[in-house]
Every structure is written in structure tokens, then in C-alpha cells.
Scaffold this active site. Structure first.
Site, PDB file in Angstrom:
ATOM      1  N   THR A  63      44.022 -19.724 -38.797  1.00 44.34           N
ATOM      2  CA  THR A  63      44.311 -18.310 -38.616  1.00 44.34           C
ATOM      3  C   THR A  63      43.464 -17.564 -39.628  1.00 44.34           C
ATOM      4  O   THR A  63      43.660 -17.684 -40.832  1.00 44.34           O
ATOM      5  CB  THR A  63      45.802 -18.008 -38.831  1.00 44.34           C
ATOM      6  OG1 THR A  63      46.559 -18.731 -37.861  1.00 44.34           O
ATOM      7  CG2 THR A  63      46.086 -16.522 -38.681  1.00 44.34           C
ATOM      8  N   LYS A 111      46.432 -13.974 -32.438  1.00 42.08           N
ATOM      9  CA  LYS A 111      47.272 -14.622 -33.447  1.00 42.08           C
ATOM     10  C   LYS A 111      47.906 -13.591 -34.385  1.00 42.08           C
ATOM     11  O   LYS A 111      49.047 -13.758 -34.835  1.00 42.08           O
ATOM     12  CB  LYS A 111      46.457 -15.635 -34.239  1.00 42.08           C
ATOM     13  CG  LYS A 111      47.264 -16.413 -35.293  1.00 42.08           C
ATOM     14  CD  LYS A 111      48.416 -17.219 -34.666  1.00 42.08           C
ATOM     15  CE  LYS A 111      49.291 -17.894 -35.723  1.00 42.08           C
ATOM     16  NZ  LYS A 111      48.635 -19.009 -36.398  1.00 42.08           N
ATOM     17  N   LYS A 132      48.914 -14.651 -46.305  1.00 44.02           N
ATOM     18  CA  LYS A 132      47.504 -14.480 -45.955  1.00 44.02           C
ATOM     19  C   LYS A 132      47.359 -13.868 -44.565  1.00 44.02           C
ATOM     20  O   LYS A 132      46.598 -12.921 -44.355  1.00 44.02           O
ATOM     21  CB  LYS A 132      46.799 -15.835 -46.032  1.00 44.02           C
ATOM     22  CG  LYS A 132      45.363 -15.854 -45.529  1.00 44.02           C
ATOM     23  CD  LYS A 132      45.239 -16.351 -44.084  1.00 44.02           C
ATOM     24  CE  LYS A 132      45.678 -17.795 -43.931  1.00 44.02           C
ATOM     25  NZ  LYS A 132      45.456 -18.289 -42.545  1.00 44.02           N
TER      26      LYS A 132
END
Length: 293
Positions: free
Chosen positions: A102, A177, A245
Site C-alpha cells: 500500500t 486501496k 502510514k
């Protein structure tokens, strides 16, 4: 454009919680698999299964015609792909590179363009489903890049996932995502708040779960992570530090599009509190510890 399955040599960079299971499925499917991980000892189980070790991402790229990466952060992706001794500098023309980390949609586009200049096909293909989905080969895979490259790699994706969707041009997989992580972030707050409420009101959380997980409140997090919370299991299926993150990437992308995401902003602040308390390597369900104070 398609690669003969018998001639497909798969390289996988990153054999952590997700990458280890993915590599194992490729080995079981009969593919020749080469691996690289920063800590070789963590890859020993895969080596015992027949995987071939390479000492760097660049050396791995030289040996394989499909290179898959599953690492931690965008800076790791940038380093292993764009370094002068990295993947793109060592990949043969006609090969495929697939980043399943990701990561940043902008970085995915940059890698795509640099790969195209080297006659290499690039896909960004982040996944959802956590450690359970990886182990059971039923990940959701969201893919950006050319349709032709997606079609060529679909047989490989089918070895590790069940919900595999082509989303569009380079970067589209990463944008999708981000949508996934945005939905999870607010949902996780709801899951832990519901369990804290159940506990404080004197209810048995396990019994409450039986009533609410199959109704309108149902979600993957409620069904899969709430039982772990109830059992006091905060081991990582997905790390807190990696979720933070992801939320940062989503908020940065949203800012560029002038979109406000108040739920995501709140979730990020709570998870940063959790990380600051020493839980950055715990699973995302550890958010319970902040709400349950």
C-alpha cells in the site's frame, strides 16, 4: 504479452506477514520462486519449501520475469524500484513488476512511466484481507496499470486472491486501496467503541457480537478483529505503524483533491496516540486500548 506459466519465474521482495503467505502459495502452485528479505532468517521457512534466495532486489530482478514487491513504506518502494542497483535497473524487457505494497498513487505512476521506458510492464496491486486473507489465498486485489498487463498476470493473482478487480490506469489500484483504508479507519473506531460500551454496561461482549455481527453493523473488522480484542489478542494481522502510514497517504491525496475527511483525521490522531504509547507493532485492533482507558 502473456507469459507461459511453465516459463514464469516469480520473484518476491518482502516476506513479512503478507509476503510469506503469498510466496508460499506460488511455491505450492508449482512456480519457481526467488525471494529477498532484509532479514534472511525470517525467510528460512520459504527456503525450506524450495524458494531460492537472492542477496538483493536487483539480483532477484535479474533472475525473474515477474517481480512482486510487498514491503513497508513508500520510501522502501521508491528505494527498491528506482535505486541505480534496484529492480527497474535490473529487470529484463518484457518482464512484469507488481507492487502490492500500500503506497502512494503518485509513486505508482512514476514507477509505471520509468518501467514503460525500459519496456517493462508495471502494475500497482495493493491488497486487503490481512494475514487471514493472505494465509487462505482469498485476498482482495485492486489493480492499476494497463488492462493487457492485468490480463496477463491474472493467473498469478488468482493463486493468492479471490476478489481481483481491474480499477484503471496506473495509480488506480493505490487510490482504491485508500478508499478501503478510509472505510476501515472509521469502522475500527466504531468496533472498539461498541466493545467498550458492551463491557462497561455489564454485557458479555462475545454474546453481544453474536447479535450484531450479522446485522446492519456487520463488517470484516467486527467479525475478524472483535473476537481477537475480546480474547486479548493484539498480535498484528496488520501493523498499527503501517495503518498510520496508509492514513497519511490517504489524507495527503485527499488534500491534493481538496477533499475533507474528518473521520479519517480523527482515526489517525487516535492511532498516533496508540503508537506513541508503544503499540506501533501491534495489530490495528489494539485501538481498543486507547478507547478502553
Amino acid at each position: 504479452m502473456a507469459i507461459n506459466p511453465a516459463q514464469t519465474i516469480v520473484g518476491l521482495v518482502g516476506t513479512g506477514v503478507m509476503g510469506k503467505s503469498m510466496a508460499g502459495h506460488f511455491i505450492q502452485a508449482g512456480y519457481e520462486v526467488h525471494i529477498y528479505n532484509r532479514t534472511k532468517s525470517k525467510a528460512q521457512e520459504l527456503l525450506d519449501q524450495g524458494a531460492h534466495w537472492q542477496d538483493s532486489p536487483g539480483l532477484l530482478a535479474q533472475q525473474c520475469n515477474v517481480i512482486i514487491t510487498m514491503v513497508g513504506f513508500p520510501k522502501d518502494v521508491e528505494e527498491i524500484y528506482l535505486d541505480e542497483n534496484g529492480i527497474l535497473a535490473n529487470t529484463k524487457p518484457g518482464s512484469y513488476v507488481i507492487d502490492m505494497t500500500t503506497s502512494s498513487p503518485m509513486l505508482a505512476k512514476q514507477i509505471y512511466e520509468k518501467a514503460l521506458a525500459r519496456q517493462v510492464y508495471s502494475l500497482d496491486a495493493p491488497v486487503s484481507g490481512g494475514d487471514i486473507g493472505a494465509k487462505e489465498a482469498r485476498l482482495s486485489i485492486m489493480v492499476g496499470g494497463s488492462r493487457e498487463a492485468f490480463d496477463a498476470m491474472l493467473p498469478l493473482f488468482e493463486k493468492i486472491g479471490t476478489n481481483i478487480v481491474y480499477q484503471g490506469e496506473a495509480g488506480a489500484g493505490q487510490h482504491t486501496k485508500m478508499c478501503n483504508q478510509i472505510a476501515i479507519a472509521s469502522n475500527m473506531m466504531g468496533v472498539v467503541e461498541a466493545l467498550v460500551y458492551a463491557k462497561k454496561s455489564g454485557l458479555d461482549p462475545s454474546t453481544v457480537l453474536k447479535s450484531i455481527e450479522s446485522g446492519a453493523a456487520g463488517s470484516w473488522s467486527l467479525s475478524n478483529l472483535a473476537p481477537r480484542i475480546i480474547a486479548g489478542n493484539f498480535a498484528p494481522g496488520f501493523y498499527v505503524k503501517h495503518f498510520i502510514k496508509d492514513m497519511k497517504i490517504a489524507l495527503q491525496s485527499a488534500e491534493e483533491m481538496k477533499v475533507e475527511l474528518p473521520g479519517l483525521s480523527l482515526a489517525k490522531s487516535l492511532y498516533e496516540q496508540l503508537a506513541a504509547s508503544g503499540e506501533e507493532d501491534s495489530g490495528t485492533q489494539a485501538l481498543f486500548k486507547i478507547i478502553n482507558k
